[in-house]
Motif scaffolding. Sequence first.
Motif, short mmCIF file in Angstrom:
data_model
loop_
_atom_site.label_atom_id
_atom_site.label_comp_id
_atom_site.label_asym_id
_atom_site.label_seq_id
_atom_site.Cartn_x
_atom_site.Cartn_y
_atom_site.Cartn_z
N GLY A 1 0.80 -1.22 0.00
CA GLY A 1 0.00 0.00 0.00
C GLY A 1 0.83 1.27 0.00
N GLY A 2 1.93 1.26 -0.77
CA GLY A 2 2.79 2.43 -0.83
C GLY A 2 3.88 2.47 0.22
N ARG A 3 3.84 1.53 1.15
CA ARG A 3 4.90 1.48 2.17
C ARG A 3 6.12 0.77 1.61
NH1 ARG A 3 1.91 -1.69 6.83
NH2 ARG A 3 1.33 -2.91 5.00
N GLY A 4 7.27 1.10 2.14
CA GLY A 4 8.49 0.41 1.73
C GLY A 4 8.58 -0.96 2.38
N LEU A 5 9.48 -1.79 1.85
CA LEU A 5 9.73 -3.11 2.41
C LEU A 5 11.17 -3.17 2.88
CD1 LEU A 5 8.85 -6.07 2.94
CD2 LEU A 5 9.68 -6.60 0.62
N LEU A 6 11.37 -3.43 4.18
CA LEU A 6 12.71 -3.54 4.74
C LEU A 6 13.19 -4.98 4.62
CD1 LEU A 6 15.05 -2.21 6.29
CD2 LEU A 6 13.87 -2.80 8.41
N LEU A 7 14.25 -5.19 3.85
CA LEU A 7 14.83 -6.52 3.65
C LEU A 7 15.99 -6.70 4.62
CD1 LEU A 7 14.74 -6.30 -0.22
CD2 LEU A 7 13.48 -8.00 1.11
N VAL A 8 15.90 -7.70 5.50
CA VAL A 8 16.86 -7.88 6.58
C VAL A 8 17.54 -9.24 6.48
CG1 VAL A 8 17.20 -7.91 9.08
CG2 VAL A 8 15.45 -6.42 8.08
N PRO A 9 18.85 -9.28 6.17
CA PRO A 9 19.56 -10.57 6.17
C PRO A 9 19.78 -11.06 7.60
CG PRO A 9 21.10 -8.79 5.76
CD PRO A 9 19.74 -8.16 5.82
N SER A 10 19.57 -12.35 7.83
CA SER A 10 19.72 -12.90 9.17
C SER A 10 20.64 -14.11 9.16
CB SER A 10 18.35 -13.32 9.73
OG SER A 10 18.51 -14.07 10.92
N HIS A 11 21.57 -14.14 10.10
CA HIS A 11 22.48 -15.28 10.26
C HIS A 11 21.72 -16.52 10.72
CE1 HIS A 11 26.39 -17.13 11.17
NE2 HIS A 11 25.86 -17.56 12.30
N PHE A 12 20.54 -16.34 11.32
CA PHE A 12 19.83 -17.43 11.97
C PHE A 12 18.71 -18.03 11.13
CE2 PHE A 12 21.60 -14.72 15.25
CZ PHE A 12 22.34 -15.64 15.98
N CYS A 13 18.26 -17.32 10.08
CA CYS A 13 17.22 -17.88 9.22
C CYS A 13 17.77 -19.10 8.49
CB CYS A 13 16.79 -16.84 8.19
SG CYS A 13 15.37 -15.87 8.70
N GLN A 14 16.94 -20.11 8.36
CA GLN A 14 17.33 -21.32 7.64
C GLN A 14 16.21 -21.72 6.68
OE1 GLN A 14 20.34 -22.93 7.94
NE2 GLN A 14 20.97 -21.32 9.33
N GLY A 15 16.50 -21.70 5.40
CA GLY A 15 15.57 -22.24 4.42
C GLY A 15 14.52 -21.28 3.92
N THR A 16 13.76 -20.65 4.82
CA THR A 16 12.67 -19.77 4.41
C THR A 16 12.83 -18.41 5.06
OG1 THR A 16 11.24 -20.48 6.25
CG2 THR A 16 11.08 -21.72 4.17
N ALA A 17 12.07 -17.45 4.53
CA ALA A 17 12.07 -16.11 5.09
C ALA A 17 11.01 -16.00 6.18
CB ALA A 17 11.80 -15.09 3.99
N ASN A 18 11.00 -14.86 6.88
CA ASN A 18 10.01 -14.60 7.92
C ASN A 18 9.58 -13.15 7.84
OD1 ASN A 18 9.77 -17.03 9.84
ND2 ASN A 18 11.98 -16.82 9.59
N SER A 19 8.33 -12.91 8.21
CA SER A 19 7.83 -11.54 8.29
C SER A 19 7.00 -11.40 9.55
CB SER A 19 6.98 -11.20 7.05
OG SER A 19 5.80 -11.97 7.03
N LEU A 20 6.64 -10.17 9.85
CA LEU A 20 5.79 -9.93 11.02
C LEU A 20 4.37 -10.42 10.73
CD1 LEU A 20 7.03 -6.31 11.89
CD2 LEU A 20 7.71 -8.47 12.97
#
Length: 260
Positions: free
Chosen positions: A137-156
């Motif tokens: 809806g016009g908001r930006g998307l913050l892309l955050v690399p994580s050392h702990f993520c494995q396999g898939t991404a996560n969002s709020l």
Amino acid sequence: MIPASGYFPDFLTPENSRPGGIESIVEDVAGCHRNVLRDQLDLLGRGRGSAWLERLYEADPEARADLRHLLRDYQRIALAPHWNAIRNSVEADRAMRTRALLDSGIHGLLHSYRPLMRWTPPVLQVRYAVEQTLHLGGRGLLLVPSHFCQGTANSLADPALPPVLVYPAGYDRTVAPVTVRALGRLMGTTRASILIAAGTATTSGELSRRVGVSAATVSHHLSALRAAGLLSTLHQGELVLHTRTSTGSALVNAAHPSGS
């Protein structure tokens, strides 16, 4: 509060825009507004046999103090001893994404996340644990690399919160522990020139041209720099990119005439 799978409360991953390092993050989590705390613990299925969660649900000061202590202990035991490796993986990923952005713009940046994500304008499809659609809806998307993520991404989970996508950082998993012998191999102007030239994600061919040596010579020196923990090698599709680690950058900066 963090089950093996499924939902976990958004307040555990706050947007941290204030200075203060770990203490400001701990306070953001433990000092979460009571209404937010209750709403998200309700989604978690509060209770679950935990008297402590019930006390936290009521915003009990002692339960909040317990949470502060737990967070500080976790940081001291699980994060601090491995902080260099954590920081190196994130910084290497950022260097790779910066390279993609500079080379090919925003489309190149989003395409660089394949196969985890697929950019089909105007939709970014992401490999994710649950079915979820987030309209910016016009908001930006913050892309955050994580050392702990494995396999898939996560969002709020809450779509009303600022859009954030946390994804596994691409980092060199083959780096060997730093040894005195490995550091001893780092003498010589050619190796130093390669380390300086690797300030941004760079291919072996580019390093060869910048330093003025053969590809075979560059390959030999890259191996020594990786073994010493001064450089990371990342694979972006068919492209192989090399970039300095934070330790390598600290060494280059210390040797700079201005000291910065």
